[in-house]
Design a protein around this motif. Structure first.
Motif, PDB file in Angstrom:
ATOM      1  N   ASP A 162      -3.714  -2.190  19.473  1.00 27.83           N
ATOM      2  CA  ASP A 162      -3.222  -1.202  18.504  1.00 27.83           C
ATOM      3  C   ASP A 162      -4.372  -0.430  17.877  1.00 27.83           C
ATOM      4  OD1 ASP A 162      -0.643  -2.106  18.957  1.00 27.83           O
ATOM      5  OD2 ASP A 162      -0.689  -3.529  17.292  1.00 27.83           O
ATOM      6  N   GLN A 165      -5.135   2.420  20.100  1.00 28.37           N
ATOM      7  CA  GLN A 165      -4.064   3.400  20.026  1.00 28.37           C
ATOM      8  C   GLN A 165      -4.226   4.294  18.793  1.00 28.37           C
ATOM      9  OE1 GLN A 165      -0.086   1.873  19.504  1.00 28.37           O
ATOM     10  NE2 GLN A 165       0.858   3.818  20.050  1.00 28.37           N
ATOM     11  N   GLU A 169      -4.982   8.367  18.673  1.00 26.11           N
ATOM     12  CA  GLU A 169      -4.098   9.282  17.953  1.00 26.11           C
ATOM     13  C   GLU A 169      -4.893  10.126  16.967  1.00 26.11           C
ATOM     14  OE1 GLU A 169      -1.181   6.731  16.257  1.00 26.11           O
ATOM     15  OE2 GLU A 169      -0.043   6.512  18.116  1.00 26.11           O
ATOM     16  N   SER A 175       1.069  10.139  20.497  1.00 27.22           N
ATOM     17  CA  SER A 175       1.435   8.719  20.559  1.00 27.22           C
ATOM     18  C   SER A 175       2.287   8.396  21.769  1.00 27.22           C
ATOM     19  CB  SER A 175       2.157   8.297  19.276  1.00 27.22           C
ATOM     20  OG  SER A 175       3.330   9.079  19.095  1.00 27.22           O
ATOM     21  N   ILE A 178       0.520   7.075  24.884  1.00 28.63           N
ATOM     22  CA  ILE A 178      -0.273   5.855  24.770  1.00 28.63           C
ATOM     23  C   ILE A 178       0.634   4.634  24.830  1.00 28.63           C
ATOM     24  CG2 ILE A 178      -2.013   4.631  23.422  1.00 28.63           C
ATOM     25  CD1 ILE A 178      -2.487   7.277  21.895  1.00 28.63           C
ATOM     26  N   SER A 179       0.259   3.653  25.637  1.00 28.58           N
ATOM     27  CA  SER A 179       0.973   2.377  25.694  1.00 28.58           C
ATOM     28  C   SER A 179      -0.036   1.252  25.477  1.00 28.58           C
ATOM     29  CB  SER A 179       1.655   2.189  27.053  1.00 28.58           C
ATOM     30  OG  SER A 179       2.643   3.179  27.269  1.00 28.58           O
ATOM     31  N   VAL A 180       0.303   0.335  24.573  1.00 24.82           N
ATOM     32  CA  VAL A 180      -0.550  -0.835  24.337  1.00 24.82           C
ATOM     33  C   VAL A 180      -0.106  -1.931  25.297  1.00 24.82           C
ATOM     34  CG1 VAL A 180      -1.371  -2.521  22.669  1.00 24.82           C
ATOM     35  CG2 VAL A 180      -0.838  -0.182  21.918  1.00 24.82           C
TER      36      VAL A 180
END
Length: 413
Positions: A162, A165, A169, A175, A178-180
């Protein structure tokens, strides 16, 4: 429209350090286990675009990191944010793009994944110049927000935490792009293990505390660690397992030095590292992106030794911040190590924090996200039809620099 199973995923990697290749291999291994009909191909970007330079580049990169880490750290910080210097470096990494374009035409992939920043730069520039519209994703292999990972025509980012991420951003990456997922590690690190059987296999007594010392694939083990092992200034109930990687010279020196030492086991390159991590009470290591991700997956406490300026320090800051590691700078190793191995409650709390912050099956999460991306694209035609792409030719250098690149870099402003 062909399904993702009938198409191909291309992974672009690079051999500057172990992490980019290991992340790529983790995705491939997860595909074999979970989607055996999915076609995944790994391509070394440096070997593809600079076949005569990539081996020399690997050697000089390792030497640079060994002997001039402060210079690397200075350049890393100077280029953390988008500026003229990083634009020059991105430009250098995109030479010989005609080879990348030719490979795309030959392989006809459904999506291209980059685990190596120069590869992400090359794909972004090809898209900016109109030579391909294949979806692109970047899998970031460190907990960093360095600008070398970020490109205006990258479609998606898979990040390790995170924290990354939020940092992306702040730099303007939407957002939804973006993938965590966690940094992808081999699925075997997520499998249950029989620790008691492994301890017996490695000749460990039930009461022994295990400290696993790792130097990465290149076996870069700090001299302060070696001096501490020689000093015997540690409890008798501790077994040190030292992994030298591909550093044959170091392995031979340490094997001779500690041949009769009952508390030290010296190993060379190990291809079953997950077994050693499974029996370790504490890991002493450099904070490389893949190594720390493997340790997090197995919920191992870490002592991070003298992180190099740059992505290693970013990784260390992240791990210390979430409470799964401590950092030992010059002169601090002995104190930090003894504090940890004599504090069972502290190690237990670090394990608990690791369990909270890990991403089990991270490589599978990456694969699942890639297939979601492909499905959302809803491709209605073969990649080779009706795309109106410009055939790639070797461009005039003056036009290439003054026109296309200017258009590309203007997109950052």
């Amino acid at each position: 429209m062909r399904s993702i199973y009938e198409q191909k995923i291309i992974i672009l990697t690079g051999s500057l350090g172990e992490g980019h290749n290991q992340a790529s291999k983790a995705i491939v291994e997860s595909a074999k286990r979970n989607y055996p009909h999915l076609r995944v191909k790994v391509v070394d970007y440096m070997e593809l675009t600079h076949p005569r330079l990539h081996v020399a580049g690997q050697f000089f990169f390792v030497q640079w990191m060994k002997h001039f880490p402060s210079v690397y750290g200075y350049l890393f910080q100077k280029t953390r944010e988008e500026n003229t210097l990083i634009q020059m470096l991105k430009r250098f990494s995109t030479f010989s793009l005609h080879k990348l374009s030719t490979m795309l035409e030959t392989e006809n992939p459904a999506i291209v994944v980059s685990t190596f920043p120069p590869a992400a730069a090359g794909m972004s520039l090809l898209k900016a110049m109109g030579y391909t519209n294949v979806p692109t994703a970047t899998v970031m292999t460190d907990h960093t927000d360095h600008s070398y990972w970020i490109h205006s025509h990258t479609d998606y980012y898979m990040v390790g935490s995170d924290v990354v991420q939020v940092a992306l951003e702040r730099k303007g990456v939407p957002s939804e792009k973006i993938s965590v997922t966690g940094i992808p590690v081999n699925p075997m690190y997520s499998q249950p293990v029989d620790s008691e059987r492994l301890r017996d296999y490695y000749g460990l007594r039930p009461s022994e505390q295990v400290v696993l010392i790792m130097g990465g694939g290149e076996g870069m083990i700090d001299k302060e660690i070696i001096e501490l092992l020689k000093s015997r200034a540690y409890p008798q109930g501790v077994r040190f397992m030292v992994v030298c990687g591909r550093n044959v010279k170091l392995y031979q020196v340490l094997l001779e030095e500690f041949l009769d030492h009952p508390q030290i086991t010296v190993m060379g390159y190990v291809d079953r590292m997950h077994e050693l991590m499974a029996i370790a009470d504490l890991m002493v290591t450099k904070p490389g992106g893949l190594t720390i991700s493997e340790a997090l997956t197995m919920e191992r406490p870490m002592l991070l030794v003298k992180p190099l300026p740059g992505q290693e320090q970013d990784n260390a800051d992240y791990l210390v911040g979430i409470g799964v590691a401590r950092q030992a700078m010059a002169g601090e190793l002995k104190h930090q190590l003894l504090t940890l191995i004599t504090s069972p409650s502290l190690l237990q709390e670090m394990k608990r924090r690791a369990a909270i912050n890990t991403h089990k099956d991270s490589a599978l999460l990456v694969l699942t996200r890639l297939m979601d991306i492909q499905q959302n694209q809803r491709l209605s035609r073969e990649w080779s039809e009706d795309m109106n792409l410009v055939p790639y030719e070797v461009l005039n250098r003056e036009v290439y620099v003054n026109d296309a690149l200017q258009h590309y870099y203007d997109s950052y402003r």
